[in-house]
Design a protein around this motif. Structure first.
Motif, PDB file in Angstrom:
ATOM      1  N   SER A  83      47.306  42.728  42.899  1.00  0.00           N
ATOM      2  CA  SER A  83      46.880  41.332  43.029  1.00  0.00           C
ATOM      3  C   SER A  83      46.537  41.032  44.476  1.00  0.00           C
ATOM      4  CB  SER A  83      47.980  40.397  42.526  1.00  0.00           C
ATOM      5  OG  SER A  83      48.298  40.660  41.179  1.00  0.00           O
TER       6      SER A  83
ATOM      7  N   ALA B 261      32.029  37.920  39.866  1.00  0.00           N
ATOM      8  CA  ALA B 261      32.878  37.389  38.793  1.00  0.00           C
ATOM      9  C   ALA B 261      34.251  38.047  38.823  1.00  0.00           C
ATOM     10  CB  ALA B 261      32.205  37.606  37.437  1.00  0.00           C
ATOM     11  N   PHE B 262      34.284  39.353  39.054  1.00  0.00           N
ATOM     12  CA  PHE B 262      35.555  40.078  39.156  1.00  0.00           C
ATOM     13  C   PHE B 262      36.375  39.564  40.331  1.00  0.00           C
ATOM     14  CE2 PHE B 262      37.760  43.546  41.400  1.00  0.00           C
ATOM     15  CZ  PHE B 262      38.701  43.916  40.440  1.00  0.00           C
TER      16      PHE B 262
ATOM     17  N   HIS C 177      36.266  36.676  41.781  1.00  0.00           N
ATOM     18  CA  HIS C 177      36.792  35.341  41.476  1.00  0.00           C
ATOM     19  C   HIS C 177      38.015  35.426  40.569  1.00  0.00           C
ATOM     20  CE1 HIS C 177      37.104  31.900  38.662  1.00  0.00           C
ATOM     21  NE2 HIS C 177      37.055  31.203  39.795  1.00  0.00           N
ATOM     22  N   ASP C 178      37.912  36.212  39.508  1.00  0.00           N
ATOM     23  CA  ASP C 178      38.997  36.282  38.528  1.00  0.00           C
ATOM     24  C   ASP C 178      40.277  36.838  39.145  1.00  0.00           C
ATOM     25  OD1 ASP C 178      37.231  35.275  36.716  1.00  0.00           O
ATOM     26  OD2 ASP C 178      36.872  37.172  35.672  1.00  0.00           O
ATOM     27  N   ILE C 179      40.139  37.906  39.955  1.00  0.00           N
ATOM     28  CA  ILE C 179      41.342  38.530  40.508  1.00  0.00           C
ATOM     29  C   ILE C 179      41.982  37.648  41.573  1.00  0.00           C
ATOM     30  CG2 ILE C 179      40.268  39.907  42.360  1.00  0.00           C
ATOM     31  CD1 ILE C 179      42.063  42.235  41.472  1.00  0.00           C
TER      32      ILE C 179
ATOM     33  N   GLU D 280      41.738  34.291  41.665  1.00  0.00           N
ATOM     34  CA  GLU D 280      42.331  33.163  40.940  1.00  0.00           C
ATOM     35  C   GLU D 280      43.692  33.555  40.356  1.00  0.00           C
ATOM     36  OE1 GLU D 280      41.855  30.090  40.541  1.00  0.00           O
ATOM     37  OE2 GLU D 280      39.759  29.599  40.917  1.00  0.00           O
ATOM     38  N   ARG D 281      43.760  34.756  39.810  1.00  0.00           N
ATOM     39  CA  ARG D 281      45.027  35.223  39.228  1.00  0.00           C
ATOM     40  C   ARG D 281      46.103  35.347  40.303  1.00  0.00           C
ATOM     41  NH1 ARG D 281      42.930  38.906  36.488  1.00  0.00           N
ATOM     42  NH2 ARG D 281      43.312  40.750  37.802  1.00  0.00           N
TER      43      ARG D 281
ATOM     44  N   GLY E  42      32.342  31.234  39.398  1.00  0.00           N
ATOM     45  CA  GLY E  42      33.566  30.442  39.358  1.00  0.00           C
ATOM     46  C   GLY E  42      34.017  29.879  40.691  1.00  0.00           C
TER      47      GLY E  42
ATOM     48  N   SER F 286      37.149  23.610  41.496  1.00  0.00           N
ATOM     49  CA  SER F 286      38.338  24.435  41.273  1.00  0.00           C
ATOM     50  C   SER F 286      39.044  24.793  42.582  1.00  0.00           C
ATOM     51  CB  SER F 286      37.963  25.717  40.510  1.00  0.00           C
ATOM     52  OG  SER F 286      36.973  26.449  41.217  1.00  0.00           O
TER      53      SER F 286
END
Length: 341
Positions: A183, A205-206, A208-210, A212-213, A271, A276
């Motif tokens: 992470s 996109a990847f 952003h997702d990682i 955000e997590r 994202g 956000s």
């Protein structure tokens, strides 16, 4: 010598086939022999030429290999365009650009860093000591090996992992590697995203997702910084055509060369939106990147190099190309920073 070898080989193969062939005495026997001989000659000639080329190449490489014995162990392999604000030399400029990105994400010893497009490991030696954990990604196995050696020689491999992966498509990464990536709360992409095929969209996109997590689980500051190349905002048809040619020559998808406005749309679609909590900044750094690089290349253009393989000639042409696209505002360099508190 090659002619003799080709002739003897062709005759040998021809005689061997005739002796074991049932065509003797059949109609058109003479014509069959002629076409068979010609066919064998063509195939044998191609095979021998290929083998000769391979052998010659191996000999030439071997004859030059001793150059490696004369290269110092602290060889630099930086390969970005550099930030030339306070220097006229390549290595300090390359380090300055790398440092600008680590400053942009506010890299600290408590951070977990994912570094994309690491080359042969020079930037890994800069970033790994500044972070708690470091994961570097390159698409070339040889570069990954050099990066691991570079980290080991710099005594900073304990907190670092290097993987050979296609960063343009993180969906192809094995599960075990995704687990090792963990992470990260900081991501850096130094001078590489415009090469991603078919585009940089999947990686954005990847990222952003990682991030955000990580932000949701660790409740910490997350950031992503990239030095990237975009197209100028008002290109003529001629300059747009020229940009497409440049993309072909540099093996960079033309779809990646978008305007700042369209890049902002890409980030929004991935994202990275204000709603956000994301702050997005574009810093136009072309004047600090392109002229200094061109001046350095022009100054080095008279270098003789080592033989016909290790020369500076391709960079001379590249320097003129960079000078031209900068003067006509065809391609711009930006540092793009995305942060979320």
């Amino acid at each position: 010598m090659r002619v003799v070898v080709k002739t003897l080989s062709t005759v040998g193969v021809f005689v061997g086939l005739i002796e074991s062939s049932p065509i003797n005495g059949t109609a058109g026997y003479a014509f069959i022999l002629i076409f068979l001989f010609i066919g064998i000659a063509v195939v044998v000639s191609a095979v021998i030429d290929g083998l000769y080329a391979v052998c010659r190449r191996k000999i030439e490489i071997y004859d030059s290999s001793h150059v490696m014995l004369n290269i110092a162990s602290q060889l630099s392999t930086w390969n970005n365009m550099g930030l030339w604000t306070h220097t006229a030399e390549f290595v300090p400029a390359a380090i300055a650009l790398a440092t600008k990105l680590s400053d942009a994400v506010q890299l600290q010893l408590s951070d977990d860093l994912l570094d994309i497009g690491i080359g042969c490991g020079d930037q890994a030696k800069v970033y790994a000591p500044l972070s708690k954990s470091y994961v570097g990604i390159t698409s070339l196995a040889a570069q990954a090996d050099m990066a691991r050696s570079a980290l080991a020689s710099a005594d900073c491999a304990n907190n670092a992992k290097i993987w050979t992966l296609d960063a343009s498509d993180p969906a192809t990464w094995p599960e075990e590697i995704l687990l090792s990536v963990g992470s990260p709360n900081k991501i850096i992409a130094l001078d590489c995203l415009y090469h991603f095929s078919p585009s940089r969209a999947r990686f954005l996109a990847f990222a952003h997702d990682i991030l955000e997590r990580t932000h949701d689980t660790k409740k910490c500051h997350v950031a992503f910084a990239a030095e990237d190349l975009l197209r100028g905002p008002n290109l003529s048809r001629i300059h747009s055509l020229a940009l497409n040619v440049i993309c072909k020559l540099s093996h960079s998808p033309a779809v990646n060369f978008v305007t700042q406005h369209d890049y902002a749309t890409l980030l929004h679609n991935a994202g990275f939106t204000p709603d956000s909590g994301w702050t997005v900044t574009f810093e136009h750094v072309s004047d600090s990147v392109f002229p200094g690089l061109c001046e350095f290349i022009a100054r080095r253009s008279s270098d003789k190099g080592v033989g016909k393989y290790l020369t500076f000639s391709k960079y001379t042409t590249f320097g003129k190309l960079v000078s031209w696209w900068h003067a006509n505002d065809i391609i711009r360099a930006y540092v793009i920073t995305l942060t979320k508190q």
